[in-house]
Design an enzyme around this catalytic site. Sequence first.
Site, PDB file in Angstrom:
ATOM      1  N   LYS A  87     -31.628  -5.066  60.237  1.00 43.63           N
ATOM      2  CA  LYS A  87     -32.306  -5.082  61.537  1.00 43.63           C
ATOM      3  C   LYS A  87     -31.496  -4.363  62.610  1.00 43.63           C
ATOM      4  CE  LYS A  87     -34.479  -8.369  59.293  1.00 43.63           C
ATOM      5  NZ  LYS A  87     -34.055  -8.948  58.028  1.00 43.63           N
ATOM      6  N   ASP A 124     -25.072 -17.208  57.412  1.00 46.74           N
ATOM      7  CA  ASP A 124     -25.941 -16.062  57.185  1.00 46.74           C
ATOM      8  C   ASP A 124     -26.206 -15.442  58.548  1.00 46.74           C
ATOM      9  OD1 ASP A 124     -27.894 -14.248  56.574  1.00 46.74           O
ATOM     10  OD2 ASP A 124     -29.241 -15.661  55.589  1.00 46.74           O
ATOM     11  N   TRP A 153     -35.281 -19.334  55.979  1.00 47.01           N
ATOM     12  CA  TRP A 153     -35.780 -18.078  55.411  1.00 47.01           C
ATOM     13  C   TRP A 153     -36.183 -18.390  53.977  1.00 47.01           C
ATOM     14  CZ3 TRP A 153     -32.444 -14.202  52.471  1.00 47.01           C
ATOM     15  CH2 TRP A 153     -33.169 -13.037  52.194  1.00 47.01           C
TER      16      TRP A 153
HETATM   17  N1  PMP Z   1     -31.025 -13.806  55.898  1.00 49.74           N
HETATM   18  C1  PMP Z   1     -31.998 -13.994  56.785  1.00 49.74           C
HETATM   19  C2  PMP Z   1     -32.004 -15.220  57.616  1.00 49.74           C
HETATM   20  C3  PMP Z   1     -33.013 -13.025  56.918  1.00 49.74           C
HETATM   21  O1  PMP Z   1     -33.987 -13.235  57.796  1.00 49.74           O
HETATM   22  C4  PMP Z   1     -32.969 -11.869  56.119  1.00 49.74           C
HETATM   23  C5  PMP Z   1     -33.989 -10.778  56.210  1.00 49.74           C
HETATM   24  N2  PMP Z   1     -35.237 -11.080  56.555  1.00 49.74           N
HETATM   25  C6  PMP Z   1     -31.919 -11.726  55.217  1.00 49.74           C
HETATM   26  C7  PMP Z   1     -30.965 -12.698  55.138  1.00 49.74           C
HETATM   27  C8  PMP Z   1     -31.809 -10.548  54.291  1.00 49.74           C
HETATM   28  O2  PMP Z   1     -31.585  -9.353  54.870  1.00 49.74           O
HETATM   29  P1  PMP Z   1     -31.559  -8.012  54.053  1.00 49.74           P
HETATM   30  O3  PMP Z   1     -32.883  -7.377  54.239  1.00 49.74           O
HETATM   31  O4  PMP Z   1     -30.447  -7.240  54.655  1.00 49.74           O
HETATM   32  O5  PMP Z   1     -31.303  -8.326  52.618  1.00 49.74           O
END
Ligand code: PMP
Length: 398
Positions: free
Chosen positions: A248, A213, A132
């Site tokens: 999500k 994560d 990410w």
């Molecule tokens: N970690 C990963 C792997 C993600 O894909 C995302 C969101 N795209 C996040 C963390 C962060 O999520 P949030 O929108 O809750 O901050």
Amino acid sequence: MTLFSSVELAPRDPILGLNEAFGADTRADKVNLGVGVYYDANGHVPLLRAVREAEKARVEAMLPRGYLPIDGIALYDQAVQRLLFGASSPLLADRRVVTAQALGGTGALKVGADFLRHLNPNAPVAISDPSWENHRALFEAAGFKVVNYPYYNAPTHGVDVDGMIAGLEALPKGAVVVLHACCHNPTGVDLGAGDWKRVIDTVRKHALVPFLDIAYQGFGDGIDADAVAVRLFADSGLPFFVASSFSKSFSLYGERVGALSIVTASHDEAVRVQSQIKRVIRTNYSNPPTHGAAVVSAVLNHAELRATWEVELGEMRDRIREMRRGLVQRLAAHGAKGDYGFIEAQRGMFSYSGLSAAQVERLRTEFGIYAVGTGRICVAALNDGNLDRVAEAIAQVS
Ligand code: PMP
């Protein structure tokens, strides 16, 4: 000279830039597969029924708006722990886990990063190649040197587990290893339980610091199945960090609902770690917002709402699977070159489609279909209305 005359323009977020270009595109049949959110069958961000009911009750209760505790709503933090570790986890009975409500998964990662920096300022942080995109930026902003460990194996469309283990073995003692617990973003390929055991053995042998994560729990195979990495680490007896997100799984992106959990060796250690986590939070934003976590807490702690949410989460998971299957079938029907069967085996919202940057460019210019330059597509942005068009376009550029 003015105060800001030497300030340079920061690089644009590549994915947000893509969304802007999509917005400006006037073609009626354009499709945005570059997004990082779940869309329902009508192409909308859903408002879950369980969320709607919990929100309605909250509004009707007309509660005063005092401050939350620094580490958030206690009932929320406890519900997060049960989701991650399982209700009967001995870690919870022994009160060895510290959990603090955080501003989404991102906020959880940042609070964890700030605490780690205080704990071991010289440790490198290792992230998967690829990862990410905010992982690198976030840990660098927290003051760490960030390196990659091998992960994706393009020719097999799988994980290069041997390469990954070798990469982890080469890290210095105390290095922080960021691991996607499930539904890897951006590739969609995950480790199996046996692979996780190898990772855990390596982490133990080389005294690494695991930071899991988990932003997509329930989007892969189910709530408990997707927690397999968390549960195996819990069984290992090792200390570790977990950043969880409900953006999500509850479709609550803008409410910023997440949590940081830290597994310690004893309750005494947990008390001390908790005090430091609270210090990090206090000096950053004092305490978290109420609404999103109150809604998630109400759903998770209320049998009927919880059952509704689990059904809805299952619907999202099933729809993504259906779209994966549909895309593979239609690609074949349109005569796309190559075998796309791997897309069906991937998990979560994203897929490394194998499309090259040049193919992605052609999809955008010739067909109005937007994907990330790496070939990442959001499978959750597909629906019965655009699936055929997307498959036909991919077949044409293949
Ligand atoms: N970690 C990963 C792997 C993600 O894909 C995302 C969101 N795209 C996040 C963390 C962060 O999520 P949030 O929108 O809750 O901050």
